[in-house]
Design a protein around this motif. Structure first.
Motif, PDB file in Angstrom:
ATOM      1  N   MET A  25       0.708  -1.374   0.190  1.00 38.54           N
ATOM      2  CA  MET A  25       0.053  -0.202   0.073  1.00 38.54           C
ATOM      3  C   MET A  25       0.925   1.163   0.053  1.00 38.54           C
ATOM      4  SD  MET A  25      -3.242  -0.504   0.094  1.00 38.54           S
ATOM      5  CE  MET A  25      -3.102  -1.563  -1.196  1.00 38.54           C
ATOM      6  N   CYS A  26       2.129   1.218   0.725  1.00 38.94           N
ATOM      7  CA  CYS A  26       2.882   2.511   0.878  1.00 38.94           C
ATOM      8  C   CYS A  26       3.120   3.179  -0.587  1.00 38.94           C
ATOM      9  CB  CYS A  26       3.968   2.172   1.561  1.00 38.94           C
ATOM     10  SG  CYS A  26       3.750   1.617   3.231  1.00 38.94           S
ATOM     11  N   ALA A  30       1.786   6.446  -2.100  1.00 36.75           N
ATOM     12  CA  ALA A  30       2.709   7.871  -1.913  1.00 36.75           C
ATOM     13  C   ALA A  30       3.189   8.313  -3.342  1.00 36.75           C
ATOM     14  CB  ALA A  30       3.956   7.410  -1.248  1.00 36.75           C
ATOM     15  N   PHE A 101      11.293   5.805  -1.576  1.00 32.30           N
ATOM     16  CA  PHE A 101      10.348   4.469  -1.970  1.00 32.30           C
ATOM     17  C   PHE A 101      11.046   3.547  -3.009  1.00 32.30           C
ATOM     18  CE2 PHE A 101       7.259   7.507  -0.374  1.00 32.30           C
ATOM     19  CZ  PHE A 101       6.745   6.720   0.566  1.00 32.30           C
ATOM     20  N   ALA A 177      -4.522  13.024   1.045  1.00 26.10           N
ATOM     21  CA  ALA A 177      -6.035  12.503   1.483  1.00 26.10           C
ATOM     22  C   ALA A 177      -6.551  12.322   0.106  1.00 26.10           C
ATOM     23  CB  ALA A 177      -6.752  13.897   1.759  1.00 26.10           C
ATOM     24  N   PHE A 180      -5.723   8.330  -0.460  1.00 27.31           N
ATOM     25  CA  PHE A 180      -6.579   7.492   0.259  1.00 27.31           C
ATOM     26  C   PHE A 180      -7.849   7.285  -0.284  1.00 27.31           C
ATOM     27  CE2 PHE A 180      -3.672   8.413   3.981  1.00 27.31           C
ATOM     28  CZ  PHE A 180      -3.112   7.047   4.343  1.00 27.31           C
ATOM     29  N   LEU A 181      -8.548   8.542  -0.841  1.00 25.41           N
ATOM     30  CA  LEU A 181      -9.723   8.642  -1.471  1.00 25.41           C
ATOM     31  C   LEU A 181      -9.901   7.587  -2.642  1.00 25.41           C
ATOM     32  CD1 LEU A 181     -12.585   9.607  -0.791  1.00 25.41           C
ATOM     33  CD2 LEU A 181     -12.036  11.625  -2.137  1.00 25.41           C
ATOM     34  N   GLY A 184      -9.663   3.997  -2.016  1.00 26.18           N
ATOM     35  CA  GLY A 184     -10.716   3.388  -1.450  1.00 26.18           C
ATOM     36  C   GLY A 184     -11.804   3.361  -2.502  1.00 26.18           C
TER      37      GLY A 184
ATOM     38  N   VAL B  17       2.396   8.048   8.774  1.00 28.38           N
ATOM     39  CA  VAL B  17       1.376   7.468   8.304  1.00 28.38           C
ATOM     40  C   VAL B  17       0.787   8.367   7.148  1.00 28.38           C
ATOM     41  CG1 VAL B  17      -0.485   5.758   8.336  1.00 28.38           C
ATOM     42  CG2 VAL B  17       1.156   5.875   9.888  1.00 28.38           C
ATOM     43  N   LEU B  18       0.206   9.217   7.653  1.00 29.38           N
ATOM     44  CA  LEU B  18      -0.845  10.096   6.978  1.00 29.38           C
ATOM     45  C   LEU B  18      -0.246  11.065   6.150  1.00 29.38           C
ATOM     46  CD1 LEU B  18      -3.388  10.469   9.837  1.00 29.38           C
ATOM     47  CD2 LEU B  18      -3.795   9.139   8.001  1.00 29.38           C
ATOM     48  N   LYS B  20       3.374  11.022   5.148  1.00 34.48           N
ATOM     49  CA  LYS B  20       4.480  10.536   4.303  1.00 34.48           C
ATOM     50  C   LYS B  20       4.237   8.953   3.838  1.00 34.48           C
ATOM     51  CE  LYS B  20       8.529  12.811   5.762  1.00 34.48           C
ATOM     52  NZ  LYS B  20       9.631  12.885   6.870  1.00 34.48           N
ATOM     53  N   PHE B  21       2.977   8.427   3.989  1.00 38.87           N
ATOM     54  CA  PHE B  21       2.761   7.279   3.603  1.00 38.87           C
ATOM     55  C   PHE B  21       3.880   6.056   3.978  1.00 38.87           C
ATOM     56  CE2 PHE B  21       0.356   9.697   0.250  1.00 38.87           C
ATOM     57  CZ  PHE B  21      -0.927   9.268   0.972  1.00 38.87           C
ATOM     58  N   ILE B  24       1.944   1.817   5.957  1.00 34.72           N
ATOM     59  CA  ILE B  24       0.583   1.746   5.578  1.00 34.72           C
ATOM     60  C   ILE B  24      -0.133   0.095   6.036  1.00 34.72           C
ATOM     61  CG2 ILE B  24      -1.405   2.046   4.090  1.00 34.72           C
ATOM     62  CD1 ILE B  24      -0.452   4.627   4.485  1.00 34.72           C
ATOM     63  N   PHE B  27      -1.014  -0.138   9.234  1.00 37.75           N
ATOM     64  CA  PHE B  27      -1.883   0.735   9.520  1.00 37.75           C
ATOM     65  C   PHE B  27      -3.331   0.244   9.046  1.00 37.75           C
ATOM     66  CE2 PHE B  27      -4.345   4.605   7.885  1.00 37.75           C
ATOM     67  CZ  PHE B  27      -4.559   5.577   9.040  1.00 37.75           C
ATOM     68  N   LEU B 178     -10.253   2.916   3.666  1.00 34.51           N
ATOM     69  CA  LEU B 178      -9.442   3.969   3.220  1.00 34.51           C
ATOM     70  C   LEU B 178      -9.880   5.198   3.151  1.00 34.51           C
ATOM     71  CD1 LEU B 178      -7.939   1.686   0.422  1.00 34.51           C
ATOM     72  CD2 LEU B 178      -6.704   2.822   1.791  1.00 34.51           C
ATOM     73  N   VAL B 179     -11.228   5.282   2.952  1.00 42.27           N
ATOM     74  CA  VAL B 179     -12.117   6.476   2.733  1.00 42.27           C
ATOM     75  C   VAL B 179     -12.167   7.275   4.134  1.00 42.27           C
ATOM     76  CG1 VAL B 179     -14.515   7.737   2.420  1.00 42.27           C
ATOM     77  CG2 VAL B 179     -13.647   5.942   1.015  1.00 42.27           C
ATOM     78  N   ALA B 181      -9.553   6.836   6.295  1.00 48.93           N
ATOM     79  CA  ALA B 181      -8.151   7.288   6.512  1.00 48.93           C
ATOM     80  C   ALA B 181      -8.066   8.566   5.831  1.00 48.93           C
ATOM     81  CB  ALA B 181      -7.232   6.305   5.934  1.00 48.93           C
ATOM     82  N   SER B 182      -8.726   8.570   4.219  1.00 48.27           N
ATOM     83  CA  SER B 182      -8.577   9.943   3.555  1.00 48.27           C
ATOM     84  C   SER B 182      -9.023  11.340   4.499  1.00 48.27           C
ATOM     85  CB  SER B 182      -9.561   9.839   2.492  1.00 48.27           C
ATOM     86  OG  SER B 182      -9.916  10.968   1.859  1.00 48.27           O
ATOM     87  N   ALA B 185      -6.549  12.117   6.864  1.00 51.49           N
ATOM     88  CA  ALA B 185      -5.331  12.859   6.349  1.00 51.49           C
ATOM     89  C   ALA B 185      -5.798  14.267   6.050  1.00 51.49           C
ATOM     90  CB  ALA B 185      -5.010  12.025   4.942  1.00 51.49           C
ATOM     91  N   MET B 186      -7.001  14.338   5.761  1.00 52.67           N
ATOM     92  CA  MET B 186      -7.513  15.878   5.489  1.00 52.67           C
ATOM     93  C   MET B 186      -7.403  16.605   6.826  1.00 52.67           C
ATOM     94  SD  MET B 186     -11.047  15.719   3.175  1.00 52.67           S
ATOM     95  CE  MET B 186     -11.038  14.670   2.022  1.00 52.67           C
TER      96      MET B 186
END
Lengths: 219, 196
Positions: A25-26, A30, A101, A177, A180-181, A184, B17-18, B20-21, B24, B27, B178-179, B181-182, B185-186
């Motif tokens: 996932m990272c 990223a 990465f 953000a 992630f969105l 998802g 995590v939120l 620098k990713f 995960i 997480f 994931l949503v 987490a998004s 992150a915001m």
């Protein structure tokens, strides 16, 4: 041939590392701010997957069971270092973009999972094909993520402007953000399609089985 | 002052995590219950601070003088893997109760990219503030671990509530996480710019 196709289907769809197994996932989140980054990361990981699978499969009878994990890690880290050096020399821009990465492919669970669950128990050629298939599944998913995020955030694809000025740039998709969105939503879409197809296939199999029993009774 | 800035930077502004990713996989994988998340979080803080300390010393005392910087990835991952093994054996021997709490999480940490990530970022200068001595490397490692713990515990609290919600079938499991987490992150994006 059938075996190779099976491996490919496994890597791309049934066991797609990102959408089905949620591994690795990272880098997925990223570096997918552009398609190019996704492609670069995907191909670098594919290279590591193919060669680490190949070497581990070659040595699977020599490596003692107890120290297999450190042994796998050293093999994987070696190929990652090769990739890192080659990219530094020939693709410096991409190297700068992907940053830490590239080195972190070492601890990408996909590479490790394939070594542990496939390469350590299967012949050399199959293992290489498996590495390629899983790497391809990973690359496709990364490119898809990159495409969606690049389009929505900058209106471009591969750096070329696709959406004109009429399209508002949604810059959050270039930020964490948005990563992630996007993942998802893409995962949910993949699941929805996958479940539909599975259901249809199951219905067809059941109908087929029913027809056969009816025919057998008639005979 | 610099030390305080490193701590705030690692916990909130550049949350591992939120923002620098990194890290995960645990997480998303271990955040189903708050209790497990706390266990994982403490194990990560422990290993990340030790790993930062040891890799920083090895890098500057061995790799730089011998001109072997290009081997850093291989050396660091070996150090981390053996460190995790040693820590596991030591805890098992000296503190069975701590082992009962952290034991299952320790082997998972070897492949947690946050640990290798912090070791590499410490020596590459990928941190907002320059890490130029051992103490700073140690503090940055510990604070990054705390940042990871904050993020995973917050997410697990959200997931415990989500477990009772009526989620559409295709969103169940990872997508809805994931949503969530998004949105987290915001919220964390609001910290950016606190340290320039």
């Amino acid at each position: 041939m059938n075996r190779i196709l099976g491996n490919l289907k496994n890597g791309l769809v049934t066991q797609n590392p990102i959408f089905r197994l949620a591994l690795g996932m990272c880098p997925t989140l990223a570096i997918t701010t552009s398609v190019m980054n996704g492609l670069g990361m995907g191909l670098a990981t594919t290279f590591v997957l193919v060669f680490s699978n190949l070497l581990i499969s070659l040595m699977r009878k020599v490596i003692p069971d107890k120290i297999r994990i450190p042994a796998f890690i050293v093999v994987i880290a070696t190929f990652v270092t090769i990739v890192e050096m080659v990219m530094n020399k020939f693709m410096f821009d991409l190297y700068e973009q992907l940053g830490v990465f590239i080195a972190l492919i070492t601890v990408n669970c996909i590479v490790f999972a394939r070594a542990e669950s496939y390469a350590s128990a299967n012949p050399v050629f199959d293992s290489a094909v498996d590495g390629f298939a899983v790497g391809l599944g990973f690359t496709v998913a990364l490119c898809l993520m990159g495409l969606v995020r690049e389009l929505l955030a900058f209106g471009t694809a591969f750096g070329f402007t696709v959406l004109g000025d009429w399209f508002p740039r949604i810059s959050i998709f270039a930020r964490p953000a948005g990563g992630f969105l996007t993942l998802g939503l893409l995962m949910a879409a993949f699941n929805a399609v996958y479940n539909k197809v599975e259901k249809a296939l199951k219905a067809r199999r059941e109908a087929h089985a029913e027809r056969q029993t009816v025919e057998a009774e008639a005979v | 002052m610099e030390y305080i800035l490193i701590i705030i930077g690692a916990v909130l502004v550049n949350n591992f995590v939120l923002v620098k990713f990194l890290g995960i996989c645990p997480f998303l994988g271990v955040s189903k219950s708050t209790e497990n998340s706390l266990g994982m979080g403490f194990a990560v803080i422990f290993v990340m601070s030790l790993a930062s300390l040891i890799t920083f010393i090895i890098y500057h005392a061995v790799l730089v003088p011998l001109d072997l910087i290009y081997l850093k990835t291989i050396v660091f991952i070996l150090v981390i893997a053996s460190l995790v093994q040693i820590v596991e054996m030591a805890i098992k021997k000296f503190s069975p109760s701590l082992y009962a709490a952290l034991g299952v999480y320790l082997p998972l940490i070897t492949t947690n990219c946050a640990v290798l990530g912090v070791a590499l970022l410490n020596v590459d200068g990928g941190v907002a503030l320059p890490i130029d001595n051992v103490l700073k490397a140690f503090i940055n490692g510990a604070a990054s671990g705390v940042g990871f713990t904050v993020a995973i515990v917050l997410l697990s609290a959200i997931r415990e509530r989500l477990a009772r919600a009526d989620v559409p079938v295709c969103f169940r499991g990872f997508p809805i996480t994931l949503v969530a987490a998004s949105i987290m992150a915001m919220a964390f994006a609001a910290f950016s710019g606190m340290i320039s």
